[in-house]
Design a protein around this motif. Structure first.
Motif, short mmCIF file in Angstrom:
data_model
loop_
_atom_site.label_atom_id
_atom_site.label_comp_id
_atom_site.label_asym_id
_atom_site.label_seq_id
_atom_site.Cartn_x
_atom_site.Cartn_y
_atom_site.Cartn_z
N PHE A 105 0.88 -1.13 -0.10
CA PHE A 105 0.09 -0.24 -0.03
C PHE A 105 0.92 1.26 -0.06
CE2 PHE A 105 -2.22 -3.37 2.37
CZ PHE A 105 -3.50 -3.47 1.32
N THR A 106 0.36 2.49 -0.60
CA THR A 106 1.12 3.69 -0.39
C THR A 106 0.84 4.35 1.06
OG1 THR A 106 0.46 3.87 -2.66
CG2 THR A 106 1.15 5.82 -1.49
N PHE A 107 2.09 4.68 1.59
CA PHE A 107 1.73 5.40 2.81
C PHE A 107 1.86 7.02 2.52
CE2 PHE A 107 3.60 7.46 6.53
CZ PHE A 107 2.94 7.09 7.71
N PRO A 108 0.71 7.85 2.96
CA PRO A 108 0.58 9.05 2.56
C PRO A 108 1.81 9.99 3.32
CG PRO A 108 -0.78 8.50 4.41
CD PRO A 108 -0.24 7.29 4.08
N GLN A 109 2.29 10.85 2.37
CA GLN A 109 3.38 11.76 2.82
C GLN A 109 2.64 12.96 3.14
OE1 GLN A 109 6.62 10.81 3.10
NE2 GLN A 109 5.99 8.86 2.52
N VAL B 231 -4.98 0.62 9.96
CA VAL B 231 -6.27 0.20 9.09
C VAL B 231 -6.84 1.62 9.17
CG1 VAL B 231 -8.32 -0.70 9.46
CG2 VAL B 231 -6.53 -2.10 9.73
N GLY B 232 -6.59 2.35 10.06
CA GLY B 232 -7.17 3.80 9.98
C GLY B 232 -6.72 4.67 9.18
N GLU C 229 -8.75 3.73 1.05
CA GLU C 229 -8.52 2.28 0.71
C GLU C 229 -9.79 1.38 1.18
OE1 GLU C 229 -6.28 0.64 -0.87
OE2 GLU C 229 -4.72 2.41 -1.35
N LEU C 230 -10.43 1.94 2.39
CA LEU C 230 -11.48 1.15 2.86
C LEU C 230 -12.91 2.22 2.98
CD1 LEU C 230 -9.63 -0.60 5.98
CD2 LEU C 230 -10.67 -1.76 3.90
N MET C 231 -13.87 1.55 2.87
CA MET C 231 -15.03 2.35 3.09
C MET C 231 -15.32 2.54 4.90
SD MET C 231 -16.26 3.09 0.68
CE MET C 231 -18.00 3.71 1.05
N ILE D 152 -7.22 -5.92 5.28
CA ILE D 152 -7.86 -4.85 4.36
C ILE D 152 -8.75 -5.96 3.40
CG2 ILE D 152 -7.38 -3.43 2.66
CD1 ILE D 152 -6.78 -2.54 5.61
N ASP D 153 -8.35 -6.89 2.86
CA ASP D 153 -9.30 -7.49 2.00
C ASP D 153 -10.43 -8.30 2.72
OD1 ASP D 153 -7.49 -7.42 -0.10
OD2 ASP D 153 -6.43 -9.21 0.25
#
Length: 509
Positions: A57-61, A86-87, A94-96, A163-164
């Motif tokens: 996954f991509t970690f937000p910068q 997860v948060g 990535e999640l609802m 996540i899946d």
């Protein structure tokens, strides 16, 4: 964007839910955690960053703020790694958000994104069931959590798997365990009373102690079988109920002592701390107080071998748990209470060399050395030990005798019958055994006739016994009467109980 996940934390042996709020805002890259996080929680940012990247996954910068609510209670441990990760992924889309409201998430993350086991899962599972949510835990902890009936437990191995599952791309069935089979298989002991040859007087004293939950002191030379007898006391105690097993298992879960294959402690604990233990190790302690040996022995046996070798201040701090059945540990920021209702079994030599009054060996100790050795065990502590019994060296002939040796199941049957009489007698009062009777109960349930009064008066005056010691005699006599299924305390019950207090003056300071 803001997201919210739900985690949980342990306070004492109970748990509470923690809201993990994640805010990702524009600005210079930063990662801050608020809400009184302890060291392991503050360090989670490095584990979470690497786990998210290595899981694909991509970690937000951006500027990431994590809030752990309620914010006025300290949070410790690595179990917040997974809900934080997860948060963050939920906040990046990535999640609802709706998929997070029905779950409580726990787990430590490795740098590769694998989910590692955490401690305290059992009390957390109880709290999650009360909230009506589903629990997501490391796969290694799933069986431990599934012991709690009426709770859906999902075991996961990696961050990607979590996540899946939350996306609906992966189906994971709730973990189920056969509680009855687990309880039955786990309630077997490796030792048996049948192994002990001779020592009939000591065996009788142990049976009385087990029947009434009385503390007991074994005094004898080296090799007389004191430790062997003590190790078999749990096998003659009444079988654990499921509620007792769950309560004791919660303490072990908080301490990180429950493993994958023993997710429920179904045998009575037997704790044997070394005499070099500190007072914090015995009763509990730490910045955030942890259970000590007295709590780990809850519903079981605490065995102190070589009693005079323990530091005096260590033994003295045990006096309050012996009376109250719980230990309260106060620190600057919090005060926690842990249950500590245990049966104390202690063993000691009669002198430093161990051979005082032994017909087969010569004692080499001076009178002053013997006096100093015996004075290490204080009178107030001895007063809290109901039964004091001599365990002499065993004869060769007794080692080969099989007749009269009873197994643990036979003795336990008598003990359980006596305990049932006690439960019926005390009804709704919060008493589990005769040893827990207070002065009011002693006056009501331990009445003796005139002959018994005269016997007690003679003994108390002769031994200079304290009021607590007098009450202990009555409690033990009540237990002996229960073993005989007698509604009244008779003279021979008192006589036997007095035998078990005859060492008071010899070993008091």
């Amino acid at each position: 964007m803001i997201s919210k996940t739900v985690a949980a934390a342990v306070l004492g042996i109970d748990a509470y839910l923690v809201e993990v709020e994640t805010d990702i805002a524009f600005g210079l890259p930063a990662f801050s955690t608020v809400g009184l996080p302890e060291g392991a929680v503050r360090e989670s940012k490095e584990r979470v960053r690497s786990a998210i990247k290595n899981a694909g996954f991509t970690f937000p910068q951006r500027h990431i703020t994590i809030n752990l609510a309620p914010a006025d209670v300290k949070k410790e441990g690595a179990a917040f790694d997974l809900p934080i990760a997860v948060g963050i992924l939920a906040a990046t889309g990535e999640l609802m958000p709706e998929s997070l409201t029905r779950h409580v998430i726990l787990g430590e993350l490795s740098l590769t994104g694998d989910v590692k086991s955490v401690r305290g899962v059992l009390p957390i599972a109880v709290a999650v069931r009360a909230a009506g949510l589903t629990l997501i835990v490391p796969h290694e902890n799933a069986a431990e959590a599934a012991v709690v009936e009426g709770l859906d437990v999902i075991g996961v191995r990696t961050l990607g798997e979590v996540i899946d599952y939350l996306r609906g791309d992966l189906t994971l069935d709730p973990i189920r365990v056969d509680r009855e089979r687990l309880f039955t298989e786990g309630s077997q002991y490796d030792v048996d009373f049948f192994d002990v040859k001779g020592q009939e007087h000591a065996k009788r004293a142990l049976e009385v102690a087990a029947a009434g939950g009385h503390n007991i002191l074994l005094i004898g030379p080296p090799g007389s079988g004191k430790t062997m007898l003590a190790k078999r006391i749990p096998t003659i105690l009444p079988s654990m109920s499921f509620d007792e097993a769950l309560e004791t298992s919660k303490i072990y879960s908080v301490s990180g002592l429950l493993g994958t294959f023993n997710s429920l402690l179904a045998t009575r604990p037997f704790r044997t701390p070394h005499h070099s233990i500190s007072d914090a190790g015995l009763v509990g302690g730490g910045g955030i107080p942890r259970p000590g040996e007295v709590s780990l022995a809850h519903n079981g046996v605490l065995f102190l071998d070589e009693l005079p070798e323990f530091k005096k201040q260590v033994l003295e701090v045990m006096r309050q748990p012996l009376e109250d059945g719980q230990v309260t540990i106060s620190r600057a920021l919090m005060s926690l209470s842990y249950p500590a209702r245990f049966m104390l079994v202690a063993a000691m030599n009669p002198c430093p060399c161990g051979f005082l009054d032994d017909p087969q060996h010569t004692c080499t100790c001076t009178p002053i050395a013997i006096q100093r050795y015996q004075a290490r065990v204080s009178g107030p502590l001895l007063d809290r030990i109901d039964i004091q019994i001599e365990v002499p060296a065993i004869r060769f002939r007794e080692l080969h005798e099989e007749a009269g040796c009873e197994d643990s199941e036979t003795v336990r049957a008598r003990v359980q019958k006596a305990r049932q009489l006690q439960r019926d007698r005390y009804g709704r009062e919060r008493l589990h055994a005769n040893a827990q009777m207070g002065p009011r109960h002693i006056r009501h349930w331990c009445k003796v006739d005139d002959a018994g009064e005269r016997l007690l008066e003679m003994v108390v005056d002769k031994l200079g016994m304290s009021a607590r010691g007098y009450n202990r005699i009555l409690k033990v006599a009540r237990t002996i009467a229960d073993l005989d299924e007698s509604p009244h305390i008779l003279s021979h019950h008192l006589s036997e109980a007095i035998q078990y207090r005859s060492l008071d003056r010899a070993y008091a300071a």
